[in-house]
Write an enzyme that holds these catalytic residues in place. Sequence first.
Site, PDB file in Angstrom:
ATOM      1  N   ARG A   1       0.764  -1.166   0.020  1.00  0.00           N
ATOM      2  CA  ARG A   1       0.198  -0.172  -0.031  1.00  0.00           C
ATOM      3  C   ARG A   1       0.770   1.152   0.025  1.00  0.00           C
ATOM      4  O   ARG A   1       0.666   2.119  -0.604  1.00  0.00           O
ATOM      5  CB  ARG A   1      -0.858   0.131   1.192  1.00  0.00           C
ATOM      6  CG  ARG A   1      -1.916  -0.938   1.190  1.00  0.00           C
ATOM      7  CD  ARG A   1      -3.081  -1.015   2.233  1.00  0.00           C
ATOM      8  NE  ARG A   1      -1.957  -1.130   3.410  1.00  0.00           N
ATOM      9  CZ  ARG A   1      -2.371  -0.920   4.636  1.00  0.00           C
ATOM     10  NH1 ARG A   1      -3.574  -0.260   5.098  1.00  0.00           N
ATOM     11  NH2 ARG A   1      -1.868  -1.422   5.729  1.00  0.00           N
TER      12      ARG A   1
ATOM     13  N   ASN B   1      -6.366  -2.772   1.839  1.00  0.00           N
ATOM     14  CA  ASN B   1      -6.390  -4.075   2.062  1.00  0.00           C
ATOM     15  C   ASN B   1      -7.675  -4.521   2.236  1.00  0.00           C
ATOM     16  O   ASN B   1      -8.573  -3.767   2.703  1.00  0.00           O
ATOM     17  CB  ASN B   1      -5.526  -4.639   3.210  1.00  0.00           C
ATOM     18  CG  ASN B   1      -3.979  -4.504   3.239  1.00  0.00           C
ATOM     19  OD1 ASN B   1      -3.622  -4.334   2.084  1.00  0.00           O
ATOM     20  ND2 ASN B   1      -3.354  -4.360   4.314  1.00  0.00           N
TER      21      ASN B   1
END
Length: 96
Positions: free
Chosen positions: A24, A42
């Site tokens: 990320r 996520n």
Amino acid sequence: MTGRKNDERVHMIVSGRVQAVGFRFFTLQTAREFHIVGWVRNRDDGTVEISASGSGPNLDAFIHAVRKGNRFSRVQKLDVTPEKSPVVYESFEIVE
């Protein structure tokens, strides 16, 4: 950076080893590099979801970089779906 309504927008699902490997943060840095706005998060199933908007060439370069991943990840599959809704993002963020 503010997204413009004429920018292209995509929704992506990234599968593989993409959680707990800095993916990320890598996506956030890459989005900023290519002037992409949107978000990354996520998902409970182990995938990463991305909504991204930007100019065509920059968005293509961003998708290519996401497909490659960072040195700790292993992208096995990337599903990219063009989006048509008029969402305008102000920046790129990691969301929970």
